[in-house]
Enzyme design. Structure first.
Site, PDB file in Angstrom:
ATOM      1  N   TRP A 222      71.188  79.084  55.605  1.00  0.00           N
ATOM      2  CA  TRP A 222      70.318  80.406  55.635  1.00  0.00           C
ATOM      3  C   TRP A 222      68.971  79.724  55.963  1.00  0.00           C
ATOM      4  O   TRP A 222      68.338  79.269  55.125  1.00  0.00           O
ATOM      5  CB  TRP A 222      70.377  81.413  54.573  1.00  0.00           C
ATOM      6  CG  TRP A 222      69.559  82.652  54.713  1.00  0.00           C
ATOM      7  CD1 TRP A 222      68.558  82.719  56.035  1.00  0.00           C
ATOM      8  CD2 TRP A 222      69.200  83.749  54.188  1.00  0.00           C
ATOM      9  NE1 TRP A 222      68.090  84.067  55.789  1.00  0.00           N
ATOM     10  CE2 TRP A 222      68.654  84.644  54.890  1.00  0.00           C
ATOM     11  CE3 TRP A 222      70.104  84.292  52.966  1.00  0.00           C
ATOM     12  CZ2 TRP A 222      68.257  85.762  54.228  1.00  0.00           C
ATOM     13  CZ3 TRP A 222      69.809  85.338  52.244  1.00  0.00           C
ATOM     14  CH2 TRP A 222      68.869  86.215  53.101  1.00  0.00           C
ATOM     15  N   GLU A 223      68.465  79.696  57.299  1.00  0.00           N
ATOM     16  CA  GLU A 223      67.066  79.500  57.481  1.00  0.00           C
ATOM     17  C   GLU A 223      66.268  80.328  58.095  1.00  0.00           C
ATOM     18  O   GLU A 223      66.205  80.712  59.317  1.00  0.00           O
ATOM     19  CB  GLU A 223      67.016  78.388  58.772  1.00  0.00           C
ATOM     20  CG  GLU A 223      68.177  77.128  58.503  1.00  0.00           C
ATOM     21  CD  GLU A 223      68.044  75.997  59.385  1.00  0.00           C
ATOM     22  OE1 GLU A 223      67.229  75.853  59.984  1.00  0.00           O
ATOM     23  OE2 GLU A 223      69.106  75.440  59.359  1.00  0.00           O
ATOM     24  N   PHE A 224      65.509  81.067  57.159  1.00  0.00           N
ATOM     25  CA  PHE A 224      65.460  80.979  55.555  1.00  0.00           C
ATOM     26  C   PHE A 224      65.276  82.339  55.133  1.00  0.00           C
ATOM     27  O   PHE A 224      64.740  83.284  55.713  1.00  0.00           O
ATOM     28  CB  PHE A 224      64.302  80.228  55.232  1.00  0.00           C
ATOM     29  CG  PHE A 224      64.309  78.829  55.802  1.00  0.00           C
ATOM     30  CD1 PHE A 224      64.896  77.663  55.402  1.00  0.00           C
ATOM     31  CD2 PHE A 224      63.378  78.385  56.905  1.00  0.00           C
ATOM     32  CE1 PHE A 224      65.095  76.359  55.904  1.00  0.00           C
ATOM     33  CE2 PHE A 224      63.315  77.110  57.378  1.00  0.00           C
ATOM     34  CZ  PHE A 224      64.069  76.171  56.888  1.00  0.00           C
TER      35      PHE A 224
END
Length: 511
Positions: A222-224
């Site tokens: 997951w960014e971010f």
């Protein structure tokens, strides 16, 4: 009598003073030796307290996210499912499987309507037949790969080939981990954490897909999460639920607590402003490894030029800062931290190109730039992305590779076009390997495998890194090597599982 009594008192006083002095000396000696003798134990206790963060871990989760007994190091690569296509033409069997411990398969995406996970490219993942090119490359596999009866039951796609390879590669054991998310799909994480039904479906679907396709674990990318309260807490809830679901699967297969374990890792930001808001200490209870993305510190978004994957610098934008921030602020066990490295360079078109004749002392960082370099045939041939240069095509034609030991980064400079490119080379990754061992980290990984110089061993990043580790690379086999896992799979899916025909073939070959 008076003289004798005085003499007796004098002797008693002397004895008392000697006893007091002896006790005092003993106390001093014990204090000095205490730190030396019990330092490691005390450090472990403190670290454990930090890891628990003052929160009691549920009994069916406790210690399940901390499988770090392996004294060897991770040497991993991310493999993207768009790699088989032009201009890369890079396949799983091109990876030097003798030198890697983990392959992270990128990416699966989240369906924001249902919460379930899906393939981003079904043809590449599950349908493409790679065995002809594999057989041509590796003569020892020609017999089985060319056998029509066997060929019909081999799992297809890049995922199928990776499963085949980890069951036939006798030189080295490795794991394949399913990576979910990535930069382009990170918005959907924000959606599912707000809805309990979507979140539960995500967890169920992730574990089901992982097992059905033969992966050894899950990697979350997951960014971010946002710098707010809801998204970091939602991420913690997601990770906790996922670990519990993996634990449940392990219990169904093995029946009791065991060392056999589905891995859970997080591709983590390596910037203070992103890490600061995450409940790292609490999440850490549930994960095995943190894949620290210690690269992309500088790029087209930056105000000035810089090394994009440097280990040190005067600012907080460096790998060393990120690692020690995780250890010192959050109490993460160093063995759970995996240092990220880049198998590509980032370029900058420097605005002020009025240099003296270029030499190794020319300063190219902290310069104003105007873009990342115009597209050229050289770039198009490399990767089709402006400003991105696969390591295997570096240094740029017509330049000389340089190395900055202060920052631990390689670079090259095209004087004619004023193009500066920073990247990792064999010197930098070997230094990083020494850093990993010195700081007792978990190992290292690369984004991504297509950039490696497989055709030139003297230029190989993975080989240089492993050499720096004294080739102490983890060789734990896939969890699917366990007969109990295969049996559970066939009982669960029968003949209809993605891997069922091939697993039955493996069983018949052993009988």
């Amino acid at each position: 009598m008076v003289g004798h009594s005085a003499q007796h008192r004098s002797k008693s006083s002397l004895v008392s003073h000697l006893l007091i002095l002896l006790i005092f000396i003993t106390i001093i000696i014990e204090m000095c030796l205490y730190n030396k003798i019990f330092k490691n134990q005390r450090s472990d206790d403190i670290r454990d307290n930090f890891n628990n963060g003052g929160h009691r871990v549920p009994s069916n989760v406790q210690n399940h996210g901390t499988h770090i007994r392996d004294e060897a190091f991770i040497s991993g690569v991310y493999y993207s499912n768009w790699s088989p296509y032009k201009p890369r033409f890079h396949f799983p069997h091109d990876i030097n499987l003798k030198q890697v411990s983990h392959i992270y398969y990128a990416f699966f995406k989240i369906n924001s309507r249902t919460g379930g996970i899906e393939n981003t490219d079904s043809w590449s993942d599950l349908e493409m037949n790679l065995y002809k090119s594999l057989a041509i490359k590796n003569s020892e596999l020609i017999k089985e790969s060319s056998n029509n009866s066997v060929q019909n039951i081999l799992p297809l796609g890049c995922i199928g080939e990776l499963f085949y390879l980890k069951n036939t590669c006798s030189d080295k054991k490795f794991k394949v981990i399913m990576s979910i998310g990535g930069w382009s799909d990170s918005e959907n994480f924000k959606i599912i954490i707000k809805d309990d039904k979507l979140l539960q479906n995500f967890v169920d679907s992730s574990v089901e897909t992982m097992f059905r396709l033969g992966f050894d674990g899950i990697d979350l990318d997951w960014e971010f999460p946002g710098n707010n309260e809801s998204e970091p807490r939602g991420y913690l809830k997601l990770v906790r639920m996922l670990r519990l679901k993996l634990n449940s699967l392990e219990s169904q297969i093995f029946g009791k607590r065991t060392e056999d374990h589905f891995q859970l890792s997080i591709a983590a930001p390596a910037f203070k402003d992103k890490l600061f808001y995450l409940p790292i200490t609490e999440i850490d209870q549930y994960v095995d490894y943190w894949n620290m993305m210690t690269y992309d510190y500088y790029g087209s978004w930056s105000e000035t030029t810089g090394y994009h994957s440097n280990l040190f610098s005067e600012t907080e934008l460096n790998g060393n800062f990120a690692m020690h921030y995780m250890i010192d602020r959050f109490g993460v066990n160093s063995r759970k931290l995996v240092l990220g490295m880049a198998a590509y360079g980032r370029s900058f078109h420097i605005k002020d190109n009025k240099f003296e004749p270029f030499n190794q002392n020319t300063v190219l960082i902290n310069k104003i730039f105007k873009g990342v370099g115009k597209p050229t045939k050289e770039i198009d041939k490399a990767d089709g992305k402006e400003g991105i240069w696969p390591y295997k095509n570096l240094p740029k034609i017509g330049t000389i590779e340089q190395y900055d030991p202060k920052y631990v980064s390689a670079y090259c400079f095209d004087e004619k076009n004023s193009i500066f490119i920073s990247y990792d080379n064999t010197k930098s990754v070997k230094t990083k390997a020494e850093y990993v061992t010195h700081n007792n980290l978990g190992g290292g990984f690369w984004w991504e495998s297509c950039g490696e110089a497989y055709a030139n061993e003297s230029r190989s990043l993975i080989n240089a890194f492993n050499e720096g580790l004294h080739f102490n690379v983890s060789s734990k086999p896939s969890i699917f090597q366990d007969v109990r896992v295969k049996k559970y799979y066939l009982n669960k899916y029968g003949d209809g599982g993605f891997l069922s025909p091939y697993l039955k073939h493996l069983d018949s070959r052993k009988q």
